[in-house]
Design an enzyme around this catalytic site. Structure first.
Site, short mmCIF file in Angstrom:
data_model
loop_
_atom_site.label_atom_id
_atom_site.label_comp_id
_atom_site.label_asym_id
_atom_site.label_seq_id
_atom_site.Cartn_x
_atom_site.Cartn_y
_atom_site.Cartn_z
N LYS A 214 -21.46 44.08 -53.63
CA LYS A 214 -22.67 42.97 -53.23
C LYS A 214 -23.98 43.81 -53.78
O LYS A 214 -24.94 43.67 -53.13
CB LYS A 214 -22.45 42.99 -51.50
CG LYS A 214 -21.78 41.67 -51.45
CD LYS A 214 -21.65 40.81 -52.38
CE LYS A 214 -22.03 39.26 -52.19
NZ LYS A 214 -21.78 38.31 -53.38
N HIS B 183 -15.60 48.40 -58.56
CA HIS B 183 -16.42 48.95 -57.68
C HIS B 183 -16.14 50.17 -56.99
O HIS B 183 -16.42 50.61 -56.21
CB HIS B 183 -16.38 47.74 -56.44
CG HIS B 183 -16.96 46.44 -56.39
ND1 HIS B 183 -18.21 46.29 -56.93
CD2 HIS B 183 -16.54 45.19 -56.07
CE1 HIS B 183 -18.38 44.99 -57.20
NE2 HIS B 183 -17.43 44.24 -56.58
N SER C 248 -25.71 41.07 -47.63
CA SER C 248 -24.96 40.30 -48.45
C SER C 248 -23.64 40.62 -48.35
O SER C 248 -22.62 39.69 -48.40
CB SER C 248 -25.42 40.77 -50.04
OG SER C 248 -24.93 39.99 -50.79
#
Length: 305
Positions: free
Chosen positions: A48, A118, A148
């Site tokens: 995010k 990620h 988020s």
């Protein structure tokens, strides 16, 4: 045989000391043994860091589409060749019982491959360092990331239910979320750029002056694109255009995985939304932690633009 229902909304699983999405942690050897190619381009973010996810996130999706357009010289039609999860597969993505392995897709893709991840620096497969692959890291201010990530976890059935915002923020601050501590993630990638070809970008700079940041990307990738092409890339990858593009807004994924009725994948794409969620006490506590964790680095985040 493991089925998708066996891995959805399960507690995070530790992988070498890092909390990982349960579904992705299955057979982690496949990640460690992944063979990169010298011309692979890695897009790395903390989940995010643009509009979140750990399955995928809109900030990462945004820069992925930008990179795809840069590599294809701004050709919009070429960039419509497939959904974003096929064009820019997520390295660690795997759902037992479903045909959704990022590695399987990557093995099919022609070079130069765009690879999204990620993963924190310590979990990235060694072959990327051995091949000296170029990498682009997109960082976003921690407060907007927390908000988020929370909304993403409300609709993302790969993750355990996030609970209340208060509960979630505590977990975020202690690193008890998928991919671990935001602080460690950002600091690890920031330090690594001293010894490896990593272009470190800030989401807030991308929002404020996309043309200048895309120019940095083109120089980094040794591409020479004129202003007309750059303007086309900016338009095609604008939040307004992308949120209505089914190839990139993740509406192609089944509701069992991403439930858009709970929270849209591309929610707002703005900087400063954290002010609508953080209480005064939460903000003071977060600021104290931020100061402690980021002191000693030259990182410069903006929480509003």
């Amino acid at each position: 045989m493991i089925s998708p229902s066996d891995v959805l909304q399960k507690n995070l699983k530790m992988v070498h000391g890092c909390p990982m999405v349960y579904a992705f942690a299955h057979n982690w050897e496949r990640i460690e043994q992944f063979r990169s190619r010298p011309d692979d381009i890695v897009i790395a973010t903390y989940p995010k860091s643009g509009e979140l996810c750990s399955l995928t996130d809109a900030g990462t999706t945004w820069i992925s589409e930008i990179l795809d357009m840069v590599l294809n010289d701004g050709d919009v039609e070429k960039c419509k060749r497939d959904v974003i999860t096929a064009k820019v597969p997520m390295l660690e993505m795997a759902v037992p019982g479903m045909r959704m392995s990022g590695i399987e897709q990557l093995e099919k893709n022609p070079s130069p491959r765009l690879i999204k991840t990620h993963l924190p620096i310590d979990l990235l497969p060694k072959s990327f360092w051995e091949n000296n692959c170029k990498m682009i890291y997109l960082a976003r201010n921690a407060k907007d990331v927390a908000v988020s990530f929370y909304h993403f976890d409300l609709m993302n059935n790969f993750q355990p239910f996030p609970g209340t915002w208060e509960e979630y923020l505590e977990k975020f601050m202690t690193g008890d979320v998928a991919y671990g501590s935001w602080f460690n993630h950002v600091k690890g990638w920031w330090k690594k750029k001293e010894e490896h070809p990593i272009l470190f970008l800030y989401y807030e700079d991308m929002k404020e002056n996309p043309k200048e940041e895309i120019k940095k990307i083109t120089r980094f990738l040794e591409k020479n694109l004129n202003d007309e092409i750059l303007d086309k890339i900016i338009h095609h990858t604008s939040f307004e255009v992308m949120k209505d593009n089914p190839l990139v807004n993740y509406t192609h994924l089944p509701t069992a995985i991403l439930d858009h009725s709970k929270s849209p994948f591309m929610r707002k794409g703005i900087t400063g939304d954290w002010k609508n969620y953080f209480t005064v006490a939460q903000n003071e506590k977060f600021d104290a932690l931020y100061k402690k964790e980021i002191s000693g680095t030259t990182l410069q985040f903006r929480t509003e633009i």
